[in-house]
Design a protein around this motif. Structure first.
Motif, PDB file in Angstrom:
ATOM      1  N   UNK A 162       0.829  -1.215   0.000  1.00 39.26           N
ATOM      2  CA  UNK A 162       0.000   0.000   0.000  1.00 39.26           C
ATOM      3  C   UNK A 162       0.862   1.263   0.000  1.00 39.26           C
ATOM      4  N   UNK A 163       1.693   1.379  -1.037  1.00 38.26           N
ATOM      5  CA  UNK A 163       2.710   2.432  -1.040  1.00 38.26           C
ATOM      6  C   UNK A 163       2.218   3.766  -1.572  1.00 38.26           C
ATOM      7  N   UNK A 164       0.983   3.818  -2.054  1.00 36.12           N
ATOM      8  CA  UNK A 164       0.490   5.084  -2.597  1.00 36.12           C
ATOM      9  C   UNK A 164      -0.360   5.865  -1.609  1.00 36.12           C
ATOM     10  N   UNK A 165      -0.816   5.212  -0.550  1.00 37.94           N
ATOM     11  CA  UNK A 165      -1.580   5.955   0.446  1.00 37.94           C
ATOM     12  C   UNK A 165      -2.529   5.101   1.254  1.00 37.94           C
ATOM     13  N   UNK A 166      -2.865   5.589   2.445  1.00 32.92           N
ATOM     14  CA  UNK A 166      -3.843   4.962   3.328  1.00 32.92           C
ATOM     15  C   UNK A 166      -4.860   6.035   3.701  1.00 32.92           C
ATOM     16  N   UNK A 167      -6.158   5.687   3.645  1.00 34.11           N
ATOM     17  CA  UNK A 167      -7.199   6.696   3.818  1.00 34.11           C
ATOM     18  C   UNK A 167      -8.292   6.207   4.765  1.00 34.11           C
ATOM     19  N   UNK A 168      -8.990   7.189   5.332  1.00 36.82           N
ATOM     20  CA  UNK A 168     -10.060   6.866   6.273  1.00 36.82           C
ATOM     21  C   UNK A 168     -11.358   6.524   5.550  1.00 36.82           C
ATOM     22  N   UNK A 169     -11.506   6.946   4.294  1.00 37.90           N
ATOM     23  CA  UNK A 169     -12.743   6.689   3.559  1.00 37.90           C
ATOM     24  C   UNK A 169     -12.450   6.050   2.214  1.00 37.90           C
ATOM     25  N   UNK A 170     -13.434   5.286   1.742  1.00 36.43           N
ATOM     26  CA  UNK A 170     -13.306   4.656   0.432  1.00 36.43           C
ATOM     27  C   UNK A 170     -13.259   5.701  -0.671  1.00 36.43           C
ATOM     28  N   UNK A 171     -14.001   6.781  -0.508  1.00 38.01           N
ATOM     29  CA  UNK A 171     -14.036   7.815  -1.544  1.00 38.01           C
ATOM     30  C   UNK A 171     -12.657   8.426  -1.757  1.00 38.01           C
ATOM     31  N   UNK A 172     -11.917   8.656  -0.691  1.00 41.29           N
ATOM     32  CA  UNK A 172     -10.574   9.223  -0.819  1.00 41.29           C
ATOM     33  C   UNK A 172      -9.640   8.260  -1.549  1.00 41.29           C
ATOM     34  N   UNK A 173      -9.733   6.978  -1.204  1.00 42.50           N
ATOM     35  CA  UNK A 173      -8.881   5.984  -1.859  1.00 42.50           C
ATOM     36  C   UNK A 173      -9.205   5.886  -3.341  1.00 42.50           C
ATOM     37  N   UNK A 174     -10.474   5.899  -3.677  1.00 39.52           N
ATOM     38  CA  UNK A 174     -10.891   5.810  -5.068  1.00 39.52           C
ATOM     39  C   UNK A 174     -10.433   7.037  -5.849  1.00 39.52           C
ATOM     40  N   UNK A 175     -10.528   8.196  -5.237  1.00 37.59           N
ATOM     41  CA  UNK A 175     -10.098   9.417  -5.916  1.00 37.59           C
ATOM     42  C   UNK A 175      -8.622   9.342  -6.294  1.00 37.59           C
ATOM     43  N   UNK A 176      -7.788   8.823  -5.396  1.00 32.00           N
ATOM     44  CA  UNK A 176      -6.374   8.685  -5.719  1.00 32.00           C
ATOM     45  C   UNK A 176      -6.176   7.654  -6.829  1.00 32.00           C
ATOM     46  N   UNK A 177      -6.924   6.562  -6.773  1.00 35.05           N
ATOM     47  CA  UNK A 177      -6.804   5.533  -7.812  1.00 35.05           C
ATOM     48  C   UNK A 177      -7.110   6.108  -9.191  1.00 35.05           C
ATOM     49  N   UNK A 178      -8.108   6.956  -9.266  1.00 34.82           N
ATOM     50  CA  UNK A 178      -8.459   7.578 -10.547  1.00 34.82           C
ATOM     51  C   UNK A 178      -7.309   8.441 -11.047  1.00 34.82           C
ATOM     52  N   UNK A 179      -6.688   9.192 -10.151  1.00 36.30           N
ATOM     53  CA  UNK A 179      -5.570  10.056 -10.554  1.00 36.30           C
ATOM     54  C   UNK A 179      -4.365   9.242 -11.020  1.00 36.30           C
ATOM     55  N   UNK A 180      -4.274   7.984 -10.589  1.00 37.96           N
ATOM     56  CA  UNK A 180      -3.146   7.130 -10.957  1.00 37.96           C
ATOM     57  C   UNK A 180      -3.365   6.394 -12.278  1.00 37.96           C
ATOM     58  N   UNK A 181      -4.551   6.496 -12.862  1.00 34.03           N
ATOM     59  CA  UNK A 181      -4.807   5.816 -14.126  1.00 34.03           C
ATOM     60  C   UNK A 181      -4.007   6.465 -15.250  1.00 34.03           C
TER      61      UNK A 181
END
Length: 246
Positions: free
Chosen positions: A216-235
């Motif tokens: 999990x080297x790109x980030x750890x988040x308190x909410x699913x929405x935050x994690x998904x937002x980062x995933x989108x930026x990494x596409x």
């Protein structure tokens, strides 16, 4: 694990018929009639299969449990080999009814009406192998699976799946899981083309994004929405429509 009993002990009625195939044809008031039912050559009391009149269905696989009197069914589509229906029951007559409906090409909901023990996985049939529809079907199956989980972290995992599905950029990709981590592909099964990061829901209620399943080297988040937002930026940019993974 203790040695399983001889199948003739758990299934004397099946043994009396000579095979699971013969026992199935005798059950359900003979509902299978002249429908071809085959048994395993090596374990005829434990395994049988019923073909479908539809080319986009594999034969329904029926297996007897070894330590308990019970049967499992497994009905898949041939291109991805993913289950459309499955379940278990201790009533062989109900298995015969499900097998007849599968053979006759009944729609999935009607199979469950004919045999209420049948579990629909959430996937739907895509006879023309349209990649967009296969992607939609897999998302539907994944969302249902997440809603039905009984693990302690079910709500966290379901929140992750729903947050990813709500994001158009991820919903357009073919979803799959590895060790309960959510990943994405630009092609359908059977040959996946992995793209973007890996999303995971932790047992502690947090969500991680990483370049690998256990990193999990790109980030750890308190909410699913935050994690998904980062995933989108990494596409990566310029992703086209999903294609068949042939």
């Amino acid at each position: 694990m203790p040695t399983p009993p001889d199948p003739t002990v758990l299934y004397p009625d099946v043994a009396a018929c000579g095979s699971l195939a013969a026992a199935l044809q005798a059950e359900g008031e003979g509902c299978l009639g002249a429908v071809p039912v085959t048994s395993s050559d090596s374990e005829p009391l434990l395994h049988a299969a019923v073909a479908s009149t539809l080319q986009h269905r594999e034969p329904l696989q029926i297996s007897a449990w070894r330590h308990e009197r019970r049967w499992s069914i497994w009905g898949t589509e041939p291109f991805q080999s993913l289950p459309l229906i499955n379940s278990t029951t201790d009533d062989l007559a109900e298995v015969a009814k499900a097998a007849r409906a599968w053979h006759d090409g009944a729609v999935l909901n009607d199979i469950r009406r004919a045999a209420p023990f049948v579990h629909l996985t959430g996937r739907f049939e895509v006879p023309d192998l349209d990649p967009a529809r296969l992607t939609e079907s897999e998302w539907q199956g994944m969302r249902q699976e997440a809603a039905e989980l009984e693990y302690v972290w079910q709500e966290t995992y379901q929140a992750l799946i729903e947050a990813a599905y709500a994001e158009p950029a991820l919903r357009a990709l073919y979803p799959f899981t590895s060790h309960w981590a959510l990943r994405f592909s630009t092609t359908t099964r059977p040959r996946l083309t992995v793209v973007g990061p890996c999303l995971a829901a932790g047992s502690d209620g947090t969500y991680t994004v990483g370049t690998g399943i256990v990193t999990p080297d790109l980030g750890r988040f308190a909410t699913a929405r935050e994690a998904v937002a980062l995933a989108v930026r990494q596409l990566p940019p310029g992703l086209g429509p999903v294609t068949l993974g042939e």
